[in-house]
Scaffold this motif. Structure first.
Motif, short mmCIF file in Angstrom:
data_model
loop_
_atom_site.label_atom_id
_atom_site.label_comp_id
_atom_site.label_asym_id
_atom_site.label_seq_id
_atom_site.Cartn_x
_atom_site.Cartn_y
_atom_site.Cartn_z
N PHE A 2 -22.12 -13.03 -2.45
CA PHE A 2 -23.58 -12.82 -2.91
C PHE A 2 -24.07 -14.30 -2.86
CE2 PHE A 2 -22.25 -9.22 -5.39
CZ PHE A 2 -22.87 -8.17 -4.89
N ASP A 42 -32.22 -9.51 -12.11
CA ASP A 42 -33.09 -10.64 -11.75
C ASP A 42 -34.12 -10.15 -11.11
OD1 ASP A 42 -32.18 -10.25 -9.16
OD2 ASP A 42 -31.38 -12.31 -9.11
N LEU A 56 -29.36 -1.68 2.40
CA LEU A 56 -27.97 -2.07 1.96
C LEU A 56 -28.38 -3.11 0.66
CD1 LEU A 56 -25.83 -2.55 5.06
CD2 LEU A 56 -26.12 -0.50 3.53
N VAL A 76 -28.42 -4.66 -2.77
CA VAL A 76 -28.23 -4.10 -4.13
C VAL A 76 -29.38 -4.77 -5.01
CG1 VAL A 76 -26.53 -4.61 -6.16
CG2 VAL A 76 -25.55 -4.64 -3.73
#
Ligand SMILES: C[S@@+](CC[C@H](N)C(=O)[O-])C[C@H]1O[C@@H](n2cnc3c(N)ncnc32)[C@H](O)[C@@H]1O
Length: 937
Positions: free
Chosen positions: A165, A563, A597, A599
């Motif tokens: 990430f 976040d 896709l 997250v």
């Protein structure tokens, strides 16, 4: 790295550095020595900080921080706080010695003001390396060597760090800089590009950087030459523009006049420049006169804009019209239908019958004169555009139109439509902008398209082309129709704000366009202080974290967890400028944002995708490897969720730390401190099965043991651990016990992960965490507070008492109170605060509390709340008897509570008597204490 382009939620590099070192350093039998060596390696010990010291301490600060002995030794005998001087004839060596001595008197935070960051120096001294090596059994003389040797000790090879990430690239960059082999991926190709560039360009060394800068400067010069040739930035006096200000106009339904819309007509506070509206009867619109050095009345009037609280305010009569009404938005079948005409690809400016028009109303020109001494001087002029300026605007539009289709097809300017999304709807709804290029006006598109046209055609080498492409990315955060004027910034010469001053795509009523030279800092990179990355073994590309299949010893990830940033939507703003070039430069990469896709969120789908990602990392990690997951500190439900996710991914929690990351952004008002949690995980390899009932006592034991250990090793004089650390240690201890089992009979992980959550629902895991925190709270007794009484207090009372302690240390940062509240499991801590503003946060005093919430459930019914009221009464009536009577009448058992009352009052008096806001309340508390002490049946 930030100069390469915008990404959201970048992690500080020093945080990564400490994390990697912490993961690789073996723990010995002597934790204190381990810590000492850890700090030496990071040059955070005394010696290291002296190496990092690069600024002189001022005379005033020297005197203030010197001991009595140092003052006598170094300062003139008659020196005082107000008036001090060094002794005459101090040698340069003595002055240096004084600097050193006083520097070492200071605490870490104070010293930091005079230091470079640890990453900015070569590292520890040769003497320090001898000690480090002897403790760790290594032979290193640099961080890179140390990392390699520690990797070999642990894994048999140079450590390999993965981050799937990777975002702006902090983790891969810092890992590479420390000498690790690195693997970094992110779903978003823009993030992959930034990470790739951070390692290859920022870390690429002098030669590469020179090559990029040269290419950028050449293109800058070529664009400059073309703009001069076209004559679109110079006026008849040969002044060159450096900024253009535009506003939106809409027709007033009452007067039929076109009203220019602005929340304020102040252009520059510093130069007292503002605009004044004068009716233009003939054209049914307003002249916008620009006034420099405005008189008080004109300036005051300009402060009131024509756009207030999302309403148009007509200049003459003050009629108000909601903007949504002007737009013609309406609701049908429960959906909002946008009233504005949606722009077509060819639309570059509003059509004449559009609701909103756009108007250039001020140009900031720079006049260059040569003075008598032959020196060039510049003068700024804020000008209302004249007919020639407007003709130049038209020329810009014509030039762009002539190139528009070719430039779009070649990818010099964006050609894609704005996809649907949470943040991407705003430009469509509020302006009708449907393509990404609509977010840029003709002048901006012409300049940036010209730049784009030079990338591939003239510079064939990949590195230069990537540098040139990134120039655009860096520039478009400052050059768009979304760059509003900021009232703070307008204290300066009327500069504009960047697009991503927040995490949205907000349209603006007034905005600025920079002329070419005003954009140079973003187009031509400054690689000052860039380190060279020695280890070139790194791989970066865009990929879904679920599909990663590369083995890494350490996975360090900072997932999009809690976040709430729509990375894929915001990233598309940049991708629109990159999408045709990226495949040419990185033929193996995809160039779409793959929004489906991403997250995101915190629902069941999110939890499942997180388990897919983390199971994948766990599969691609050796048994002795480790993972670190970073996330922002939240309440126990967020922890419980994450624990479940990680446990279901085959991981076991082994520790957690919170790091307070300061944020300077004005956006984070009220939250200047933010706790980032660093959770450490290993592969779950146990076969043990347990029941919840067994776990409860294990958790209690583990929490106590762990806190005891922390208290033992903490520095009593200058504590390292804060209350939050202790609370967090309790969270972590609970999770450590829980995730150490392969299975817990009464917890169905799959069910917990997939079930719908209702507000207030507490999972079994959450309950265990809460009970661990309760155990920790019993431990966190404030200095001077009776532990037995502490244990009898409710979480709210403890929060208030702890808050007073914090306050008495001069702490006013909102984030600190927020973290404390989270630790005690209190969601609504606003009821305790007088002010929640950033850096002004404090609890209410007894008098300020008055009768607020008294008798309410929770804090309102507690002993402490009644005591605060009694203090207030004592002060108000100037009589402790009134306070005492209140307690006597209100408490169910005054006599039994007497000792606790006295203790709480004494504690309040002692803690608050030196706090300005408390002085009178503290006196009342003291008076009341004496009265109650002498109160007998
Ligand atoms: C918190 S950010 C990482 C910030 C980064 N640590 C830094 O310092 O710049 C989370 C990142 O996860 C990425 N992301 C979201 N879904 C993803 C997925 N399915 N696979 C890989 N990355 C994904 C986002 O694009 C975003 O860049």
């Amino acid at each position: 790295m930030t100069g390469l382009g915008k990404w959201w939620g970048r992690k500080p590099l020093i945080l990564i550095r400490t994390t990697i070192l912490g993961l690789l350093m073996p723990a010995s039998e002597d934790p204190e020595k381990d810590r000492e060596i850890f700090l030496r390696i990071l040059t955070m010990d005394d010696e290291g900080m002296l190496i990092r010291k690069d600024k002189n301490i001022s005379l005033k600060e020297l005197y203030k921080n010197a001991t009595l002995k140092q003052r006598t030794k170094y300062f003139a005998a008659d020196s005082t706080e107000e008036n001090h001087a060094l002794r005459k004839a101090l040698s340069p060596e003595q002055k240096e010695q004084l600097q050193k001595e006083v520097f070492l008197n200071m605490g870490y935070d104070e010293r930091f003001k005079y230091c470079l960051r640890p990453e900015q120096i070569d590292g520890p001294s040769p003497e320090a390396w001898i000690e480090i090596n002897s403790h760790l059994g290594t032979r290193a003389h640099s961080i890179n060597q140390l990392i390699e040797q520690l990797g070999v000790q642990q894994f048999g090879h140079k450590p390999r760090v993965g981050d799937a990430f990777c975002g702006g690239g902090s983790i891969p960059f810092e890992a590479a800089r420390m000498g690790c082999d690195v693997y970094g991926t992110d779903l978003n190709p823009v993030a992959a590009l930034l990470t790739w560039a951070s390692i290859h360009l920022v870390g690429g060394g002098k030669e590469i950087q020179e090559q990029i800068k040269k290419a950028q400067q050449e293109v800058f010069d070529a664009v400059d030459k073309q703009i001069i040739e076209w004559g679109i930035e110079h006026n008849e006096k040969d002044w060159r523009a450096d900024a253009y200000l535009y506003c939106v106009e809409a027709k007033s339904p009452s007067s039929d006049y076109w009203v220019p819309l602005a929340p304020s007509w102040i252009i520059s506070e510093k130069y007292r420049v503002c605009a004044k509206l004068e009716p233009d009867l003939e054209n049914k619109r307003y002249h916008i006169r620009i006034i420099t050095g405005a008189d008080v009345a004109t300036y005051k009037k300009a402060e009131i804009g024509t756009m207030q609280d999302s309403e148009m305010v007509c200049p003459e009569k003050g009629d108000r019209f909601p903007i949504s009404t002007l737009r013609g938005d309406r609701r049908a079948n429960g959906e909002t239908i946008y009233g504005l005409r949606q722009w077509k690809n060819e639309d570059l400016v509003p059509r004449p019958d559009d609701v909103f028009q756009e108007r250039l109303y001020c140009i900031r020109y720079v006049e260059t004169r040569t003075n008598k001494q032959g020196i060039e001087e510049t003068f700024r002029h804020f000008i209302e555009p004249d007919i020639n300026d407007l003709q130049r605007e038209q020329k810009v539009l014509d030039l762009l139109k002539a190139r528009f289709h070719e430039w779009q097809s070649k990818g010099y300017i964006p050609s894609s439509i704005i996809p649907p999304g949470e943040k991407t709807e705003e430009p469509k709804r509020t302006r009708g902008w449907t393509f990404w290029h609509h977010l840029f006006n003709p002048r901006q598109l012409l300049m940036l398209g010209l730049w784009g046209s030079k990338i591939i055609s003239e510079y064939r080498d990949t590195i230069s082309s990537i540098g040139l492409l990134l120039s655009i990315g860096s520039a478009i955060d400052r050059q768009a129709r979304l760059c509003g004027l900021d009232s703070h910034i307008s204290k300066g010469p009327g500069s504009t704000r960047n697009v991503f001053f927040n995490q949205a795509l907000n349209t603006q009523n007034i905005y600025g366009t920079r002329a070419l030279h005003n954009l140079r800092d973003f187009l031509v990179f400054d690689f000052k202080n860039s380190p060279s990355i020695e280890n070139r073994n790194h791989t970066v590309y865009p990929a879904d974290a679920r599909s990663t299949n590369v083995n890494n010893d350490l996975w360090i990830t900072d997932p999009p967890y809690a976040d709430a940033i729509n990375y894929h939507e915001l990233g598309d703003y940049f991708l629109a400028w990159y999408e045709k070039k990226l495949p040419e430069l990185f033929p193996d990469w995809y160039a779409e944002s793959k929004a489906a896709l991403a997250v995101k969120g915190n629902d069941q789908r999110f939890r499942e995708s997180m388990v897919d990602c983390y199971s994948n990392f766990t599969r691609n990690m050796p048994d002795n490897g480790a993972q670190v997951v970073m996330f922002t500190h939240q309440d126990s439900s967020v922890w419980a969720d994450l624990a479940l996710i990680l446990w279901a991914s085959g991981l076991q929690v082994t520790a957690a730390w919170t790091i307070q990351t300061e944020t300077g952004s004005a956006l984070k008002v009220g939250n200047y401190v933010q706790g980032t949690v660093i959770m450490i995980l290993r592969k779950q390899q146990s076969e043990d099965i347990a029941f919840l009932s067994d776990i409860q006592s294990d958790v209690e034991f583990e929490v106590k043991e762990h806190l005891k250990e922390m208290i033992e090793i903490d520095d009593k004089e200058d504590p390292n651990f804060t209350d939050t650390d202790y609370q967090l240690a309790a969270y972590a201890a609970a999770l450590r016990v829980l995730t150490s089992y392969k299975l817990i009979e009464d917890i169905d992980v799959q069910y917990e992960l997939t079930k719908e959550r209702r507000p207030g629902d507490k999972s079994e895991i959450e309950k265990i965490i809460d009970s661990a925190v309760a155990v920790a709270c019993d431990y966190l007794v404030p200095a001077g507070f009776e532990p037995g009484i502490w244990r009898m207090l409710s979480p709210e009372e403890r929060f208030y008492i702890k808050g007073l302690e914090i306050h008495s240390h001069g702490e006013y940062r909102n984030g600190v109170f927020q973290e404390l509240a989270r630790g005690f499991g209190i969601r609504e801590y606003g009821q305790f605060l007088k002010s929640g503003k950033a850096n002004e946060t404090r609890l209410m005093t007894a008098t300020e509390f008055a009768a607020k919430g008294l008798h309410d459930d929770g804090f309102g019914k507690t002993l402490l709340r009644n005591i605060l009221f009694a203090i207030k009464e004592t002060r108000k009536e100037d009589s402790p008897q009134t306070g005492r009577n209140w307690l006597y009448n209100e408490l169910p058992d005054y006599w039994n509570a007497k000792q606790r009352i006295i203790h709480l009052l004494q504690y309040i008096t002692k803690t608050t008597s030196h706090i300005d806001d408390w002085i009178e309340d503290a006196q009342a508390a003291k008076l009341l204490t004496g009265y109650i002490e002498n109160d007998h049946v």
